[in-house]
Design an enzyme around this catalytic site. Sequence first.
Site, short mmCIF file in Angstrom:
data_model
loop_
_atom_site.label_atom_id
_atom_site.label_comp_id
_atom_site.label_asym_id
_atom_site.label_seq_id
_atom_site.Cartn_x
_atom_site.Cartn_y
_atom_site.Cartn_z
N ARG A 125 0.90 -1.16 0.00
CA ARG A 125 0.00 0.00 0.00
C ARG A 125 0.93 1.19 0.00
O ARG A 125 1.66 1.42 0.96
CB ARG A 125 -0.90 -0.04 1.23
CG ARG A 125 -1.75 1.19 1.44
CD ARG A 125 -2.83 1.35 0.39
NE ARG A 125 -3.62 2.54 0.67
CZ ARG A 125 -3.35 3.76 0.14
NH1 ARG A 125 -2.34 3.90 -0.71
NH2 ARG A 125 -4.08 4.79 0.46
N HIS A 178 1.74 7.24 1.62
CA HIS A 178 0.60 8.17 1.61
C HIS A 178 0.42 8.76 2.99
O HIS A 178 1.05 8.33 3.95
CB HIS A 178 -0.68 7.43 1.17
CG HIS A 178 -1.13 6.38 2.16
ND1 HIS A 178 -0.56 5.13 2.22
CD2 HIS A 178 -2.08 6.39 3.12
CE1 HIS A 178 -1.14 4.42 3.17
NE2 HIS A 178 -2.07 5.15 3.75
N HIS A 231 -2.94 10.72 5.54
CA HIS A 231 -4.37 11.02 5.65
C HIS A 231 -4.53 12.41 6.22
O HIS A 231 -4.08 12.69 7.33
CB HIS A 231 -5.07 10.03 6.58
CG HIS A 231 -4.73 8.60 6.28
ND1 HIS A 231 -4.98 8.04 5.06
CD2 HIS A 231 -4.15 7.63 7.02
CE1 HIS A 231 -4.58 6.79 5.07
NE2 HIS A 231 -4.05 6.51 6.24
N GLU A 275 -4.69 6.65 11.83
CA GLU A 275 -4.89 5.25 11.41
C GLU A 275 -4.45 4.30 12.52
O GLU A 275 -3.34 4.39 13.02
CB GLU A 275 -4.08 4.98 10.13
CG GLU A 275 -4.02 3.51 9.71
CD GLU A 275 -3.31 3.32 8.38
OE1 GLU A 275 -3.51 4.15 7.47
OE2 GLU A 275 -2.54 2.35 8.24
N HIS A 335 3.19 7.33 5.63
CA HIS A 335 3.47 5.92 5.92
C HIS A 335 3.23 5.04 4.70
O HIS A 335 2.63 5.47 3.72
CB HIS A 335 2.62 5.43 7.10
CG HIS A 335 1.14 5.62 6.89
ND1 HIS A 335 0.51 6.81 7.16
CD2 HIS A 335 0.17 4.78 6.44
CE1 HIS A 335 -0.79 6.69 6.89
NE2 HIS A 335 -1.02 5.48 6.45
N GLU A 347 -10.58 5.70 2.64
CA GLU A 347 -9.26 5.16 2.33
C GLU A 347 -8.89 5.40 0.86
O GLU A 347 -7.74 5.38 0.48
CB GLU A 347 -9.24 3.66 2.67
CG GLU A 347 -8.03 2.87 2.21
CD GLU A 347 -6.72 3.28 2.88
OE1 GLU A 347 -6.76 4.05 3.85
OE2 GLU A 347 -5.66 2.85 2.40
MN MN Z 1 -2.92 4.76 5.67
#
Ligand code: MN
Length: 391
Positions: free
Chosen positions: A96, A99, A101, A106, A145, A168
């Site tokens: 993943r 990125h 937020h 999270e 992260h 998300e």
């Molecule tokens: Mn995340």
Amino acid sequence: MSNLPRREFLAAAGLAAAAAAAIASKDAAAGDPSFLNNVPDEVLDGAELPTFKFALEKSEGKVIGGSSGKEATVVQLPVSKGIAGVSMRLEPGAMREMHWHATAAEWAFVIEGRVRTTVVDPEGGAETNDFDPGDVWYFPRGHGHMLECLGDSPCHFILIFDNGYFSEFGTFSVTDWIGHVPKALLAKNFGLPESAFDDFPRGEVYFARGAKPPEGPAAPLQGWKPPALTHRYELLKRPPHRTFKGGREWRVDSTSFPIAKTITAVVLDLEPGALRELHWHPTADEWQYVIDGDVEVGMFGSHGRYRAERLAKGDVGYIPQGYGHSIENVGDAPARLLIGFNTGIYATIDLSQWIAGNPPDVLATNFGKPAALFEKFPRKDVFIAPAGEAE
Ligand code: MN
Ligand code: MN
């Protein structure tokens, strides 16, 4: 106010409303949703309680190759304004991508497989951690992260966000950003020729795929500079927080995992027939994910409103702050739930504890029954009641 002309009064009232809204959003941003509880919520104001269940694992979500993310936000479950959640699976070699937020912290719990994360903080710290099933991570809002699958087996984890409006699929991803900035600006930013950015992805990659990561983490480009507080907590490797005849509970909040200032969680095991008793949480909403088993969740919402929902493996439930509720294992096998709260400090009031905190004469008057009846009630917090106690 009475000596103000009407127009000025309305202007003043408008300013007061704007100020109140600013305070509300500031408090919510600081991770304290309690202020918002004073604002009428149209989702909860009807004659009947709304549904508080969403079949998360049955939803489609986002799929790229063998990796997927399924989310429960206010779009899928309108009542869940305080907390959103995601079930994510990564295939071996999948990541993943890097990125952040903008509007949520999270919190995560690993169910299967192994995961590696890297995270940077505003103090210049960077941390790389490896996670096994039962381990937890927490990334404060806005900290950059990435998550990657370790080893030859896929991994599966549940993400919990302290904002039900957070999606998300609306994160700030590094490829999305770099792919939309002019090359000349990137070249100046990094002190490199523009050609260094030839053939970079033009849009968001989301799930990146590459070689399997090394078994042990490599040092970051700048070398190691560990953060003041670790982002990793081994929840299920510790003994349960509390054990009962009908089940057990593991708990992690900011008293044990100091970086997790806005999210607390428990893993709750219930034996067949066991009941997490009637209770409420004075300071937080509750987000439930059924890891295993079949449970019935009952919710009380004042005005005579009561609603029960059956949750199976992979389903999500949601209890607004202050609403009464209980969880009963109605299946033949043990049940396990992951339950998240949007608070840094766990707080609950259980009905048995409330009853036990009152004198018999108070209870006699309140219920119109003889005081002697209440002498038979538990004199302590029941928390989890086993099967077979009822006549
Ligand atoms: Mn995340
Ligand atoms: Mn609860």
